[in-house]
Design a protein around this motif. Structure first.
Motif, PDB file in Angstrom:
ATOM      1  N   UNK A 195      29.383 -33.333  65.977  1.00  0.00           N
ATOM      2  CA  UNK A 195      28.555 -33.036  64.561  1.00  0.00           C
ATOM      3  C   UNK A 195      28.972 -31.979  64.020  1.00  0.00           C
ATOM      4  N   UNK A 196      29.646 -31.156  64.533  1.00  0.00           N
ATOM      5  CA  UNK A 196      30.290 -29.704  64.024  1.00  0.00           C
ATOM      6  C   UNK A 196      29.010 -28.887  63.552  1.00  0.00           C
ATOM      7  N   UNK A 197      27.854 -29.103  64.813  1.00  0.00           N
ATOM      8  CA  UNK A 197      26.702 -28.109  64.261  1.00  0.00           C
ATOM      9  C   UNK A 197      26.110 -27.544  65.700  1.00  0.00           C
ATOM     10  N   UNK A 198      26.966 -27.405  66.753  1.00  0.00           N
ATOM     11  CA  UNK A 198      26.395 -26.918  67.820  1.00  0.00           C
ATOM     12  C   UNK A 198      27.523 -25.875  68.664  1.00  0.00           C
ATOM     13  N   UNK A 199      27.132 -24.996  69.272  1.00  0.00           N
ATOM     14  CA  UNK A 199      28.057 -24.116  70.263  1.00  0.00           C
ATOM     15  C   UNK A 199      28.616 -25.035  71.318  1.00  0.00           C
ATOM     16  N   UNK A 200      29.566 -24.604  71.757  1.00  0.00           N
ATOM     17  CA  UNK A 200      30.445 -25.042  72.990  1.00  0.00           C
ATOM     18  C   UNK A 200      30.004 -24.469  74.466  1.00  0.00           C
ATOM     19  N   UNK A 201      30.125 -25.264  75.289  1.00  0.00           N
ATOM     20  CA  UNK A 201      29.668 -24.937  76.494  1.00  0.00           C
ATOM     21  C   UNK A 201      30.999 -25.119  77.700  1.00  0.00           C
ATOM     22  N   UNK A 202      30.790 -24.621  78.816  1.00  0.00           N
ATOM     23  CA  UNK A 202      31.977 -24.472  79.601  1.00  0.00           C
ATOM     24  C   UNK A 202      31.651 -25.356  80.651  1.00  0.00           C
ATOM     25  N   UNK A 203      32.548 -26.164  81.227  1.00  0.00           N
ATOM     26  CA  UNK A 203      32.351 -27.146  82.561  1.00  0.00           C
ATOM     27  C   UNK A 203      33.717 -27.209  83.398  1.00  0.00           C
ATOM     28  N   UNK A 204      33.538 -27.728  84.429  1.00  0.00           N
ATOM     29  CA  UNK A 204      34.779 -27.940  85.356  1.00  0.00           C
ATOM     30  C   UNK A 204      34.501 -29.049  86.093  1.00  0.00           C
ATOM     31  N   UNK A 205      35.669 -29.432  86.738  1.00  0.00           N
ATOM     32  CA  UNK A 205      35.688 -30.702  87.545  1.00  0.00           C
ATOM     33  C   UNK A 205      36.803 -30.618  88.657  1.00  0.00           C
ATOM     34  N   UNK A 206      36.632 -30.920  90.145  1.00  0.00           N
ATOM     35  CA  UNK A 206      37.900 -30.701  90.865  1.00  0.00           C
ATOM     36  C   UNK A 206      38.902 -31.914  90.127  1.00  0.00           C
ATOM     37  N   UNK A 207      39.984 -31.386  90.336  1.00  0.00           N
ATOM     38  CA  UNK A 207      41.247 -32.048  89.679  1.00  0.00           C
ATOM     39  C   UNK A 207      41.417 -33.539  90.278  1.00  0.00           C
ATOM     40  N   UNK A 208      40.993 -33.788  91.559  1.00  0.00           N
ATOM     41  CA  UNK A 208      40.991 -35.083  92.243  1.00  0.00           C
ATOM     42  C   UNK A 208      39.659 -35.868  92.014  1.00  0.00           C
ATOM     43  N   UNK A 209      38.694 -35.485  91.170  1.00  0.00           N
ATOM     44  CA  UNK A 209      37.448 -36.191  90.846  1.00  0.00           C
ATOM     45  C   UNK A 209      37.183 -36.292  89.660  1.00  0.00           C
ATOM     46  N   UNK A 210      38.263 -36.180  88.524  1.00  0.00           N
ATOM     47  CA  UNK A 210      38.068 -36.374  87.190  1.00  0.00           C
ATOM     48  C   UNK A 210      37.087 -37.604  86.757  1.00  0.00           C
ATOM     49  N   UNK A 211      37.516 -38.913  87.484  1.00  0.00           N
ATOM     50  CA  UNK A 211      36.708 -39.852  86.985  1.00  0.00           C
ATOM     51  C   UNK A 211      35.135 -40.167  87.610  1.00  0.00           C
TER      52      UNK A 211
END
Length: 343
Positions: A195-211
């Protein structure tokens, strides 16, 4: 709208014998440029280097004629570009789907449940391209996110996995940009609402568990990762983002919707972008008063593969919402993007 011919904007550094130079290279989509693919009107153009070495650009809402809505509505669609021309002026070689740019996955628009499916970003892990998309019921009303996959360098796609519902992380995990770290262990990402009205957060995921939705962690501050309570990394009203590794550093370009401009950051770690000093690359401008560094109704800045800290190439979208045209993508070349601007 034809190619832009404007004097390049130059901002000299006080301390270094180099200058920031911004060149608006002109449209890469529109009449004559993408007519052959039946997509004169389109936006976004999210680039990813495919496993077979080509560059695939993934576009959002696309129409056959040069206005919105110009018929034959599709999204997302993809065009392949010659990597040798990427930083000289994009040249399209083919489309996903054949002679006509077809939807990556077949579905009906405005079917009573969803209106359109829009791409957020793509990442390559091994021989697979993962595409994060948003299922919309009206622009900005994200029902949920999905991940689509391609195992043949973008030629065909599967609607692989439903991921996060609209309110996940207080609605801050809809729009996404992501990239693989150097050791291939994690995919790092920044996420926000659509909505272009929120800040951004950081996240991560193991490359072999993206799904696996349960494998995603958010950054909680003080070096801690967990399943909830993320801290803000990019404050303000964040729009479309592009996170990439450039010259061994993390670079972020994004539409700063609150300030109406394209900004950039760089840092050694994704979470350290929170402490980095942002630079403004392109200011939002007014129609009929545009320059190389002022663009009317701009959004969606994406880093073109082959960019460096000395010469950054972006595709940036533009949509005249009052007139329905221009609705296209342009290419920018920015030399020394992080140099200080002279007063």
């Amino acid at each position: 709208m034809g190619a832009v011919s404007l004097p390049a904007f130059t901002a000299c550094s006080k301390e270094e014998p180099v200058c920031r130079r911004i060149e608006r290279m002109g449209p890469v989509t529109g009449p004559d440029l993408t007519t052959t693919f039946k997509m004169e009107a389109t936006d976004l153009g999210i680039p990813v280097t495919t496993p077979d070495g080509r560059i695939l650009f993934i576009f959002g809402d696309t129409f056959e004629e040069a206005f919105v809505p110009g018929g034959n509505w599709r999204s997302p669609v993809g065009l392949f570009a010659d990597p040798k021309t990427a930083t000289k002026g994009l040249q399209w070689t083919s489309a996903v789907g054949g002679d006509v740019a077809e939807q990556l996955v077949d579905y009906a628009h405005d079917d009573g449940t969803l209106s359109t499916i829009l791409p957020a970003d793509a990442v390559v892990v091994g021989d697979t391209i993962y595409l994060w998309v948003m299922i919309n019921a009206g622009l900005g009303n994200v029902l949920h996110t999905e991940i689509w996959t391609s195992k043949d360098s973008g030629e065909t796609w599967d609607r692989t996995k439903e991921m996060f519902e609209m309110h996940h992380m207080d609605g801050r995990m809809q729009q996404c940009t992501w990239a693989l770290d150097d050791d291939g262990k994690y995919v790092h990402m920044l996420t926000t609402g659509f909505q272009r009205d929120k800040p951004a957060i950081a996240a991560r995921v193991p490359a072999d568990r993206i799904l696996d939705p349960e494998a995603y962690e958010v950054y909680q501050g003080d070096g801690k990762w967990g399943s909830d309570a993320p801290v803000d990394i990019i404050p303000g009203k964040v729009g479309e983002m592009c996170l990439r590794k450039v010259d061994s550093q993390w670079m972020l370009t994004w539409f700063n919707a609150g300030e109406y401009r394209i900004d950039a950051l760089r840092a050694d770690e994704v979470v350290k972008l929170a402490d980095a000093k942002a630079v403004t690359l392109i200011h939002g401008g007014e129609w009929e008063k545009e320059t190389d560094d002022h663009m009317a109704q701009l959004y969606g800045p994406y880093i073109i593969p082959g960019s460096s800290m000395k010469e950054l190439h972006l595709v940036v979208s533009q949509w005249n919402t009052a007139m329905g045209w221009p609705y296209h993508v342009e290419q920018f070349k920015i030399q020394h993007p992080f140099e200080e601007v002279c007063e």
